[in-house]
Design a protein around this motif. Structure first.
Motif, PDB file in Angstrom:
ATOM      1  N   SER A  92       0.839  -1.198   0.000  1.00  0.00           N
ATOM      2  CA  SER A  92       0.000   0.000   0.000  1.00  0.00           C
ATOM      3  C   SER A  92       0.870   1.243   0.000  1.00  0.00           C
ATOM      4  CB  SER A  92      -0.943  -0.007   1.206  1.00  0.00           C
ATOM      5  OG  SER A  92      -0.637   1.011   2.109  1.00  0.00           O
ATOM      6  N   GLU A  93       0.278   2.325  -0.415  1.00  0.00           N
ATOM      7  CA  GLU A  93       0.999   3.594  -0.473  1.00  0.00           C
ATOM      8  C   GLU A  93       1.571   3.958   0.893  1.00  0.00           C
ATOM      9  OE1 GLU A  93      -1.230   6.959  -2.069  1.00  0.00           O
ATOM     10  OE2 GLU A  93      -0.009   8.283  -0.862  1.00  0.00           O
ATOM     11  N   GLU A  94       0.888   3.582   1.947  1.00  0.00           N
ATOM     12  CA  GLU A  94       1.270   4.044   3.276  1.00  0.00           C
ATOM     13  C   GLU A  94       2.275   3.137   3.981  1.00  0.00           C
ATOM     14  OE1 GLU A  94       0.581   6.966   3.736  1.00  0.00           O
ATOM     15  OE2 GLU A  94      -0.995   7.172   2.228  1.00  0.00           O
ATOM     16  N   PHE A 115      -2.859  -1.399  -3.015  1.00  0.00           N
ATOM     17  CA  PHE A 115      -3.890  -0.359  -2.921  1.00  0.00           C
ATOM     18  C   PHE A 115      -3.384   0.987  -2.413  1.00  0.00           C
ATOM     19  CE2 PHE A 115      -4.669  -0.603   1.705  1.00  0.00           C
ATOM     20  CZ  PHE A 115      -4.056  -1.810   2.010  1.00  0.00           C
ATOM     21  N   ASP A 116      -4.145   1.982  -2.802  1.00  0.00           N
ATOM     22  CA  ASP A 116      -3.986   3.339  -2.276  1.00  0.00           C
ATOM     23  C   ASP A 116      -5.192   3.535  -1.368  1.00  0.00           C
ATOM     24  OD1 ASP A 116      -3.925   6.035  -1.767  1.00  0.00           O
ATOM     25  OD2 ASP A 116      -3.814   6.666  -3.875  1.00  0.00           O
ATOM     26  N   PRO A 117      -4.975   3.437  -0.035  1.00  0.00           N
ATOM     27  CA  PRO A 117      -6.135   3.418   0.863  1.00  0.00           C
ATOM     28  C   PRO A 117      -6.963   4.692   0.801  1.00  0.00           C
ATOM     29  CG  PRO A 117      -4.067   3.544   2.118  1.00  0.00           C
ATOM     30  CD  PRO A 117      -3.693   3.301   0.688  1.00  0.00           C
ATOM     31  N   LEU A 118      -6.280   5.823   0.671  1.00  0.00           N
ATOM     32  CA  LEU A 118      -6.992   7.094   0.605  1.00  0.00           C
ATOM     33  C   LEU A 118      -6.306   7.941  -0.452  1.00  0.00           C
ATOM     34  CD1 LEU A 118      -8.477   9.673   2.076  1.00  0.00           C
ATOM     35  CD2 LEU A 118      -9.402   7.387   2.371  1.00  0.00           C
ATOM     36  N   ASP A 119      -6.976   8.150  -1.553  1.00  0.00           N
ATOM     37  CA  ASP A 119      -6.409   8.934  -2.639  1.00  0.00           C
ATOM     38  C   ASP A 119      -6.988  10.351  -2.594  1.00  0.00           C
ATOM     39  OD1 ASP A 119      -5.142   9.344  -5.326  1.00  0.00           O
ATOM     40  OD2 ASP A 119      -7.251   9.609  -5.852  1.00  0.00           O
ATOM     41  N   GLY A 120      -6.100  11.314  -2.782  1.00  0.00           N
ATOM     42  CA  GLY A 120      -6.547  12.717  -2.761  1.00  0.00           C
ATOM     43  C   GLY A 120      -6.519  13.271  -1.354  1.00  0.00           C
ATOM     44  N   SER A 121      -5.525  12.837  -0.568  1.00  0.00           N
ATOM     45  CA  SER A 121      -5.598  13.182   0.861  1.00  0.00           C
ATOM     46  C   SER A 121      -5.471  14.676   1.135  1.00  0.00           C
ATOM     47  CB  SER A 121      -4.637  12.349   1.703  1.00  0.00           C
ATOM     48  OG  SER A 121      -3.462  12.063   1.036  1.00  0.00           O
ATOM     49  N   LEU A 276       2.364  10.091  -9.985  1.00  0.00           N
ATOM     50  CA  LEU A 276       1.451   9.005  -9.601  1.00  0.00           C
ATOM     51  C   LEU A 276       2.175   7.664  -9.591  1.00  0.00           C
ATOM     52  CD1 LEU A 276      -1.683  10.199 -11.581  1.00  0.00           C
ATOM     53  CD2 LEU A 276      -1.121  10.565  -9.171  1.00  0.00           C
ATOM     54  N   ARG A 277       1.715   6.800  -8.722  1.00  0.00           N
ATOM     55  CA  ARG A 277       2.359   5.521  -8.511  1.00  0.00           C
ATOM     56  C   ARG A 277       1.760   4.448  -9.428  1.00  0.00           C
ATOM     57  NH1 ARG A 277       2.509   8.607  -3.623  1.00  0.00           N
ATOM     58  NH2 ARG A 277       0.434   9.016  -4.440  1.00  0.00           N
ATOM     59  N   LEU A 278       2.670   3.730 -10.081  1.00  0.00           N
ATOM     60  CA  LEU A 278       2.260   2.734 -11.079  1.00  0.00           C
ATOM     61  C   LEU A 278       1.358   1.653 -10.489  1.00  0.00           C
ATOM     62  CD1 LEU A 278       2.496   1.308 -13.838  1.00  0.00           C
ATOM     63  CD2 LEU A 278       4.642   0.292 -13.035  1.00  0.00           C
ATOM     64  N   TYR A 280      -0.451   1.079  -7.596  1.00  0.00           N
ATOM     65  CA  TYR A 280      -1.753   1.172  -6.922  1.00  0.00           C
ATOM     66  C   TYR A 280      -2.543   2.419  -7.312  1.00  0.00           C
ATOM     67  CZ  TYR A 280       1.762   3.284  -3.880  1.00  0.00           C
ATOM     68  OH  TYR A 280       2.826   4.010  -3.404  1.00  0.00           O
ATOM     69  N   GLU A 281      -2.045   3.183  -8.283  1.00  0.00           N
ATOM     70  CA  GLU A 281      -2.855   4.291  -8.815  1.00  0.00           C
ATOM     71  C   GLU A 281      -3.060   4.097 -10.319  1.00  0.00           C
ATOM     72  OE1 GLU A 281      -2.068   8.008  -5.800  1.00  0.00           O
ATOM     73  OE2 GLU A 281      -0.471   7.641  -7.230  1.00  0.00           O
ATOM     74  N   CYS A 282      -1.929   4.036 -11.052  1.00  0.00           N
ATOM     75  CA  CYS A 282      -2.031   4.037 -12.525  1.00  0.00           C
ATOM     76  C   CYS A 282      -2.562   2.721 -13.097  1.00  0.00           C
ATOM     77  CB  CYS A 282      -0.677   4.367 -13.124  1.00  0.00           C
ATOM     78  SG  CYS A 282      -0.051   5.960 -12.540  1.00  0.00           S
TER      79      CYS A 282
HETATM   80 MN    MN Z   1      -3.305   8.586  -4.535  1.00  0.00          MN
END
Ligand code: MN
Ligand code: AHG
Ligand code: MN
Length: 333
Positions: A92-94, A115-121, A276-278, A280-282
């Motif tokens: 995860s991103e975090e 996963f990206d648990p919370l996008d647009g933080s 952007l991260r490949l 869990y985002e892209c």
């Molecule tokens: Mn994000």
């Protein structure tokens, strides 16, 4: 009026599309729905409860300040995956590194979730739409052992399912398993995601472009030419396009999926690899874009064909309606 179809019923109906994964994928998607309902509840009450809004006081491996809700959402998703029994590990991103779950049941799991648990933080504290993005793969390491980095670093073409949850004016879950894209809206009165957007198709053309134009002077000339083209008064009957940028990838992507449009987060002289991260985002959004008839590239190549080298790898990102993507790609050298 037709009968309401819940996400659960829908997934069970479609289970036959996955003879190799009967029941397992259904349970994973069910777990994601459950975690996202809990996160949606927290998002909805964020301003009212202590310890939800604001910064956590830590930075993640990408040097970004973690928000409390980033961490709450991360823990919530990890909890359901850890105890679900189908997942042997997550990234995860975090979390700096991937997490291989311990214990016999988890090690017998055949899947990993990124996963990206919370996008647009950056939008959490100002009550603007945010989201969760997820990507599911079959592990490549042997069942019964601990998950490995190799399980995480698979090409986007290997995804078996991907999706996002948008915590917007309503909460929506949109996902694909490679057989089209379907969207579900959370009915808060019954606590169920209900099919609201069957077989979603991204319009082949659109008149919305989404980019952080603050970066326009530090990106390549071809992209500057494309943005000028978007702004031309009479290049086509759709011109000039409208600029819309929410700053939450999930929300910008979802709008373009529904209305048609293009989203760009390019490489810049400040961020030569993009932002952007490949993994869990892209990749998950690229899978959805393609399944809906749209495209996703780095400006140079199809995103889903990149062989990942690092967990938190960044790539330049262009995604959207086919005709708009064709035009943008033609102007990039
Ligand atoms: Mn994000
Ligand atoms: P995250 O909140 O998960 O770190 O993602 C933020 C991303 C994405 O959601 C958004 O489109 C983009 O960063 C916004 O970046 P800028 O503020 O640089 O435009
Ligand atoms: Mn995030």
């Amino acid at each position: 009026m037709s009968k309401t179809m819940t996400l659960n019923e829908f997934i069970l109906d479609r289970q036959a599309e996955f003879p190799f994964a009967t029941g397992e994928l259904t349970r994973i998607l069910g777990d994601i729905a459950l975690a996202s309902k809990i996160v949606a509840r927290d998002v909805r009450r964020a301003g009212l409860i202590d310890n939800i809004l604001g910064a956590q006081g830590e930075t993640n491996i990408q040097g970004e300040e973690q928000q409390k809700l980033d961490v709450i959402a991360d823990n919530q998703f990890i909890k359901v995956f850890k105890h679900g029994g189908e997942i042997c590990g997550i990234a995860s991103e975090e979390n700096d590194d991937f997490v291989a779950f311990e214990g016999e049941q988890a090690m017998n799991g055949k899947y990993v979730v990124l996963f990206d648990p919370l996008d647009g933080s950056s939008n959490i504290d100002v009550n603007v739409s945010i989201g969760t993005i997820f990507s599911i793969y079959r592990r490549v390491s042997p069942v019964g052992t601990k998950a490995t980095l190799e399980d995480m670093l698979q090409k986007g073409t290997e995804q078996i399912a991907a999706g996002y949850v948008l915590y917007g004016s309503s909460t929506m879950l949109v996902y694909t398993t490679g057989c089209g894209v379907n969207g579900f809206t959370l009915d808060p009165s019954i606590g169920e995601f209900c099919l609201s957007h069957p077989d979603m198709k991204m319009p082949v053309d659109g008149r919305i472009y989404a980019m952080n134009e603050g970066n326009i002077k530090i990106c390549e000339q071809g992209l500057r030419d494309y943005i000028s083209y978007c702004q031309e008064a009479d290049a086509t009957p759709l011109h000039p396009y409208s600029g819309r940028y929410i700053g939450s990838l999930v929300a910008d992507f979802h709008r373009n999926l529904v209305k048609g449009g293009i989203y760009v987060y390019p490489d810049t002289t400040l961020h030569p690899e993009g932002k952007l991260r490949l993994l869990y985002e892209c990749n998950p959004l690229a899978f959805i874009a393609e399944q809906a008839g749209g495209q996703a590239t780095t400006g140079r190549m199809r995103v889903l064909e990149i062989k990942p080298e690092k967990l938190h790898q960044r790539v330049p990102y262009y995604t959207g309606s086919k005709n708009m993507m064709d035009k943008a790609m033609s102007l990039l050298k």
